[in-house]
Scaffold this active site. Structure first.
Site, PDB file in Angstrom:
ATOM      1  N   SER A 199       0.800  -1.226   0.000  1.00  0.00           N
ATOM      2  CA  SER A 199       0.000   0.000   0.000  1.00  0.00           C
ATOM      3  C   SER A 199       0.832   1.274   0.000  1.00  0.00           C
ATOM      4  CB  SER A 199      -0.922  -0.003   1.205  1.00  0.00           C
ATOM      5  OG  SER A 199      -0.137   0.006   2.369  1.00  0.00           O
ATOM      6  N   HIS A 410      -7.669  -4.892  17.807  1.00  0.00           N
ATOM      7  CA  HIS A 410      -7.030  -4.495  16.558  1.00  0.00           C
ATOM      8  C   HIS A 410      -7.141  -2.985  16.384  1.00  0.00           C
ATOM      9  CE1 HIS A 410      -6.772  -4.346  11.938  1.00  0.00           C
ATOM     10  NE2 HIS A 410      -5.568  -4.537  12.425  1.00  0.00           N
ATOM     11  N   HIS A 411      -6.003  -2.344  16.212  1.00  0.00           N
ATOM     12  CA  HIS A 411      -5.951  -0.914  15.906  1.00  0.00           C
ATOM     13  C   HIS A 411      -5.318  -0.713  14.544  1.00  0.00           C
ATOM     14  CE1 HIS A 411      -5.812   0.300  20.470  1.00  0.00           C
ATOM     15  NE2 HIS A 411      -7.035  -0.037  20.069  1.00  0.00           N
ATOM     16  N   HIS A 480       1.853  -4.452  12.884  1.00  0.00           N
ATOM     17  CA  HIS A 480       1.962  -4.703  11.437  1.00  0.00           C
ATOM     18  C   HIS A 480       2.395  -3.417  10.731  1.00  0.00           C
ATOM     19  CE1 HIS A 480       0.169  -8.810  10.551  1.00  0.00           C
ATOM     20  NE2 HIS A 480       0.485  -8.763  11.837  1.00  0.00           N
ATOM     21  N   GLU A 499       5.138  -7.635  12.144  1.00  0.00           N
ATOM     22  CA  GLU A 499       5.089  -8.184  10.783  1.00  0.00           C
ATOM     23  C   GLU A 499       6.389  -7.779  10.083  1.00  0.00           C
ATOM     24  OE1 GLU A 499       1.752  -8.366   7.293  1.00  0.00           O
ATOM     25  OE2 GLU A 499       2.374  -6.407   8.002  1.00  0.00           O
ATOM     26  N   GLU A 505      -0.141 -13.791   4.476  1.00  0.00           N
ATOM     27  CA  GLU A 505      -1.350 -13.195   3.897  1.00  0.00           C
ATOM     28  C   GLU A 505      -1.196 -12.844   2.416  1.00  0.00           C
ATOM     29  OE1 GLU A 505      -1.527  -9.926   6.645  1.00  0.00           O
ATOM     30  OE2 GLU A 505      -0.722  -8.503   5.193  1.00  0.00           O
TER      31      GLU A 505
HETATM   32  C1  NOJ Z   1      -2.444  -5.548   6.855  1.00  0.00           C
HETATM   33  C2  NOJ Z   1      -2.117  -6.519   7.939  1.00  0.00           C
HETATM   34  O1  NOJ Z   1      -0.899  -7.156   7.661  1.00  0.00           O
HETATM   35  C3  NOJ Z   1      -3.256  -7.510   8.041  1.00  0.00           C
HETATM   36  O2  NOJ Z   1      -2.924  -8.511   8.982  1.00  0.00           O
HETATM   37  C4  NOJ Z   1      -4.515  -6.785   8.388  1.00  0.00           C
HETATM   38  O3  NOJ Z   1      -5.570  -7.706   8.372  1.00  0.00           O
HETATM   39  C5  NOJ Z   1      -4.803  -5.676   7.386  1.00  0.00           C
HETATM   40  N1  NOJ Z   1      -3.675  -4.857   7.198  1.00  0.00           N
HETATM   41  C6  NOJ Z   1      -5.949  -4.800   7.829  1.00  0.00           C
HETATM   42  O4  NOJ Z   1      -5.563  -4.003   8.906  1.00  0.00           O
HETATM   43 CA    CA Z   2       0.933  -6.244   6.126  1.00  0.00          CA
END
Ligand code: NOJ
Ligand code: CA
Length: 712
Positions: A199, A410-411, A480, A499, A505
Site C-alpha cells: 500500500s 485491533h488498531h 503490522h 510483521e 497473507e
Molecule cells: C495488513 C495486515 O498485515 C493484516 O494482517 C490486516 O488484516 C490488514 N492490514 C488490515 O488491517
Molecule cells: Ca501487512
C-alpha cells in the site's frame, strides 16, 4: 595516558601496529576466530576491517558521519584515547528461543576529536563476539556539540567478494517484498519494486537493499548485516556500489530530507555483522539481542506468550469483510450483510479457541471507520473506541471471560499516526475496561504527518512510544507494517511480535510467496525479532468462497505446521478458519500441542533459501518439537535426535507430507505416524517440494514403551 591505554589493549585484546604510517588497533573475539581492526590513516581518516578465521569478512571500510547542523563532515580525527573491556555473563529473557543467553564479548572504545578545528568529540564503540561484531557511534555530552542534525551516516561495509545475496529492494516505507537471490553485483531493484499489493512504498535507488542482508561467500562464509537497538534514529538501507562491492549506509530521510535530530549525549544504533562458516550458527546467533538494553520492567508477570485464532483470514479470502457497510459521506452506516466481526461470529471463534486451548481471539473490523478508509490519505478515520452496531462489546467481554479466552484488540491506524497518538491513552484505557491485553496495530498506507516514512526517525520514535505506553497499561503488542525489528524485544518484552516482512497473507491476494520464502526469512527478517507470519493455513487452494479465485498458499499443509517451530514467535496464530481445522483435527493436534516459549533451541541443519531444520524444547517441560521446511525442491535428511535427554524414551508424533505431496498439485496430503524414539535414533525426513515435517516428542508412558513401534 594514551600509551598506557594502548599498552593495555595490546596485552588484553590483540596488537597495535603502525605500518605505512597507518595505525591499526586490533581486537579479537573471545574464541579468537574473529579479528576486528580499527584503522587510522595519517590524514586522520578512519575505518575498520573484520576477519573470520583469517578470511576477509569486511575489507577496509570507511566510518564517519556528515552533519547538516552544524555543517561539518566528521571523517578526520585525532585519536584521544582508547579503552577496552570485556564481558562474559548470562541473562534470562522474559520469553525466547532459549531460557538463558550468554553475552560474551570484548569491547574497544576509540575516543576521537574531529581534526579540522571544530573540537567535536566522537566515540566509536566496537564489540566483538564469537558470532560477529557490533559497532555504534557515540557522541558524549560536550561543550562543542549539543543539538545536531545528521545529514548522512558514512558507514561502509566493503564485502570481500561478489557474494550470493538474499535481498529485498531498499525502501523508506515497506519491507513486504519478495526476496531476490543474486550475486551482489547483480542487485537491481528496479524490476521488483512494482508489486502492486503493497500500500505504501518509496523506491529511491535501484542499487539499494534492506537489512537484514544475508550473504554467502564463495569461500564458505555466511555473513549477515543488520542493526541492533534502533531507537531515536532512522532505519538503515544499504546502497550497493557494484564496482568495488561496497555497501554504503543510507538512512531513511524525514519530510524535509534530514536523517536524524539528536542531542548529546547520543548514540546511534549498533551496526551488526554476524559471521560464521556454518549457516546454523547464523540462526542461533544472539548478538542482536545482546546489543540491546536489558528491560527496566520489574513486573513482567503480565507478559504471556500465547496462541491465537482470529476473525481475520476470512476477510483476506473473501468470506466476509472488515467494514459493516455504508459511507463516510454524512457518516452513514448501512449493513451490506457480509460483516465479519459480528457478535455471533466472534462467539463461534471464542468457542473454537476455548475448546482447543487457545488464549486469544483476534477480531479485526470491529470498529467504525473501515467503510471510509481504503486507499485514502485521510487524517481522521478511526477513533479506536466506537464499535459497529452488530459488535456487542460488553456481551463479548462476558462471553470470552466465561470461556477463559481473551479477545485481541485491533488498531488499524490507517497510517494516520498523529490521529493514533491523540487516541492512544483513550484506546488503551478502553481496552483495559473491556478486558483486552494484547493489541495488534497496523500502519497500512502513507504516513500522516505527510512526508514522513514508516522507517524514518519520527516513526521509529512512534513505535517505541507505543511500546512504552502499552507497557504502562500492561498491554502486549503485535505491530503490522512497522520498521523491521532490531532486538528491542529485550528492552520491551511486551513487544511479542511484528510483521515487517511479507507475511503468509500475501498468498491470499497477490502472486504469493515463493516456496523458498520462509527459508530466506529465517536468515533475514527473523534475526531482528519474532514475526507474526500467521502460519497454520490448512486449506491451501483459496477458492473456498469464490470458485474463480486462483490464489493458493505456496506450501504443503505439513510445511504450515513446521513453521510453528522454524519461525519463532511467542505470539503464534492458527490463521485458518475453524471449519478448515475441523476437517483435519488430527493434523490440528500439532498446533494445539506446539509450544510458543522455549528453554532450548537446536538449529539442526540449514541453508538460506533452501531448508531449515529446528528442534526446540518447550519451556519448563520435557517436550520437544521439530520443524523442517524446504523450498521448491523436495529433500531428504537423516536427522539424529541427539538433543533428546539421554536414557529417556519418547513418543514421536510425526506429521509428514504424504508420499505424493507437492505444494502445487497435491498440497494437503499428509501422513501422521507415531513411534518410540530416543536420543540415539536418526530420523529419515522426507520433505515434498514446498513441503515440511513437524514432530512432537513427549516422554513415553510405560504402556507406550511396550506398545509403540520402535523407529527403525
Ligand atoms: C495488513 C495486515 O498485515 C493484516 O494482517 C490486516 O488484516 C490488514 N492490514 C488490515 O488491517
Ligand atoms: Ca501487512
Amino acid at each position: 595516558m594514551l600509551f598506557r591505554k594502548i599498552f593495555i589493549v595490546i596485552l588484553f585484546t590483540g596488537f597495535i601496529q603502525t605500518a605505512n604510517a597507518d595505525q591499526v588497533i586490533s581486537l579479537n573475539s573471545p574464541d579468537g576466530n574473529i579479528r576486528l581492526g580499527f584503522l587510522q590513516h595519517t590524514d586522520g581518516s578512519i575505518g575498520y576491517h573484520i576477519f573470520f578465521k583469517g578470511k576477509t569478512v569486511i575489507a577496509e571500510s570507511g566510518l564517519g558521519l556528515k552533519l547538516k547542523t552544524p555543517d561539518i563532515s566528521l571523517i578526520k580525527f585525532d585519536l584521544s584515547a582508547i579503552d577496552s573491556s570485556a564481558a562474559n555473563e548470562s541473562w534470562k529473557p522474559v520469553w525466547g528461543e532459549v531460557s538463558s543467553i550468554r553475552n560474551n564479548y570484548k569491547q574497544l572504545i576509540v575516543k576521537l576529536t574531529e581534526r579540522t578545528g571544530s573540537g567535536i568529540q566522537l566515540q566509536i564503540i566496537f564489540r566483538v563476539f564469537n558470532d560477529g561484531v557490533g559497532f555504534r557511534y557515540s557522541f558524549p555530552q560536550q561543550p562543542k556539540l549539543s543539538h545536531f542534525v545528521v545529514a548522512d551516516e558514512l558507514t561502509q561495509f566493503a564485502v570481500s567478494g561478489d557474494h550470493k545475496t538474499f535481498w529485498i529492494p531498499g525502501d523508506y516505507d515497506t519491507n513486504e517484498f519478495m526476496y531476490n537471490t543474486t550475486k551482489l553485483s547483480e542487485v537491481d531493484a528496479s524490476s521488483s519494486v512494482m508489486s502492486q499489493e503493497i500500500s505504501a512504498k518509496t523506491f529511491f535507488d535501484k542499487n539499494a537493499v534492506q537489512t537484514p542482508l544475508m550473504m554467502k561467500s564463495t569461500d564458505g562464509l555466511y555473513i549477515n548485516i543488520h542493526e541492533a537497538a534502533l531507537v531515536n534514529y532512522p532505519a538503515m538501507n544499504l546502497l550497493v556500489d557494484k564496482s568495488n562491492l561496497t555497501l554504503q549506509a543510507h538512512l531513511v530521510p524525514d519530510a524535509v530530507g534530514n536523517k536524524a535530530y539528536l542531542q548529546t549525549p547520543a548514540v546511534t544504533p549498533w551496526r551488526t555483522i554476524i559471521v560464521s562458516d556454518k549457516a546454523t550458527e547464523i540462526l542461533s546467533s544472539k548478538l542482536i539481542l545482546n546489543l540491546n538494553e536489558p528491560t527496566t520492567l520489574t513486573d513482567v508477570s503480565w507478559i504471556k506468550p500465547q496462541k491465537m485464532v482470529g476473525v481475520w483470514w476470512e476477510m483476506h479470502i473473501g468470506k466476509s469483510s472488515w467494514d459493516y457497510g455504508g459511507t463516510q459521506a454524512g457518516s452513514t452506516l448501512s449493513p451490506h450483510g457480509r460483516h465479519g466481526a459480528t457478535t455471533a461470529n466472534v462467539k463461534k471463534y471464542i468457542d473454537f479457541a476455548s475448546r482447543n486451548g487457545f488464549d486469544g481471539v483476534l477480531v479485526e473490523g470491529w470498529n467504525v471507520g473501515w467503510e471510509d478508509w481504503f486507499g485514502q490519505w485521510k487524517e481522521d478515520v478511526f477513533d479506536f473506541v466506537t464499535p459497529y452496531p452488530d459488535f456487542d462489546l460488553k456481551e463479548l467481554q462476558n462471553y470470552a471471560a466465561s470461556k477463559g479466552v481473551k479477545i485481541i484488540m485491533h488498531h488499524e491506524t490507517s497510517a494516520s499516526v498523529t490521529n493514533y497518538e491523540r487516541y492512544m491513552d483513550t484506546a488503551y484505557r478502553f481496552m483495559k475496561q473491556f478486558g483486552y491485553d494484547v493489541v495488534k496495530t497496523g500502519y497500512v498506507g502513507r504516513i500522516i504527518p505527510r512526508g514522513e516514512h514508516h522507517d524514518g526517525q519520527w516513526m521509529v520514535k512512534h513505535y517505541e512510544r507505543v511500546l512504552k505506553k502499552t507497557a504502562s497499561y500492561k498491554i502486549m503488542l503485535d505491530a503490522h507494517e512497522p520498521v523491521r525489528p532490531t532486538g528491542l524485544q529485550r528492552t520491551y518484552p511486551n513487544f511479542l511480535a511484528c510483521e515487517a516482512a511479507r507475511g503468509n497473507e500475501f498468498n491470499a491476494w497477490s502472486e504469493g510467496n515463493k516456496p523458498e520464502h520462509e527459508t530466506i526469512l529465517a536468515f533475514t527478517r527473523l534475526l531482528g525479532g519474532p514475526m507474526d507470519y500467521t502460519p497454520g493455513l490448512f486449506r491451501i487452494k483459496l477458492n473456498q468462497f469464490d470458485s474463480t479465485k486462483k490464489e493458493q498458499i505456496h506450501t504443503t499443509l505439513c510445511k504450515q505446521l513446521a513453521l510453528y517451530v522454524t519461525m519463532f514467535s511467542p505470539l503464534q496464530m492458527a490463521a485458518d478458519l475453524p471449519e478448515n481445522y475441523e476437517a483435519h483435527m488430527d493434523a490440528f493436534q500439532f498446533i494445539k500441542d506446539v509450544a510458543v516459549d522455549w528453554d532450548d533451541t537446536k538449529i539442526l541443519d540449514a541453508e538460506p533459501g533452501d531448508y531449515v531444520i529446528t528442534a526446540r524444547k518447550a519451556k519448563g517441560k520435557e517436550a520437544w518439537f521439530l520443524g523442517a521446511m524446504t523450498d521448491e525442491n523436495g529433500r531428504s535428511f537423516s536427522t539424529p535426535l541427539s538433543f533428546l535427554t539421554e536414557g529417556k524414551k519418547y513418543r514421536a508424533t510425526i506429521y509428514r507430507d504424504g508420499d505424493n505431496a507437492d505444494w502445487k498439485n497435491n498440497p494437503e496430503a499428509y501422513t501422521i505416524e507415531k513411534f518410540l524414539v530416543d536420543h540415539k535414533t536418526a530420523l529419515r525426513l522426507k520433505l515434498a517440494p514446498g513441503g515440511g515435517t513437524a514432530i512432537s516428542f513427549v516422554p513415553a508412558s510405560a504402556e507406550e514403551v511396550k506398545l509403540l513401534k520402535i523407529y527403525k
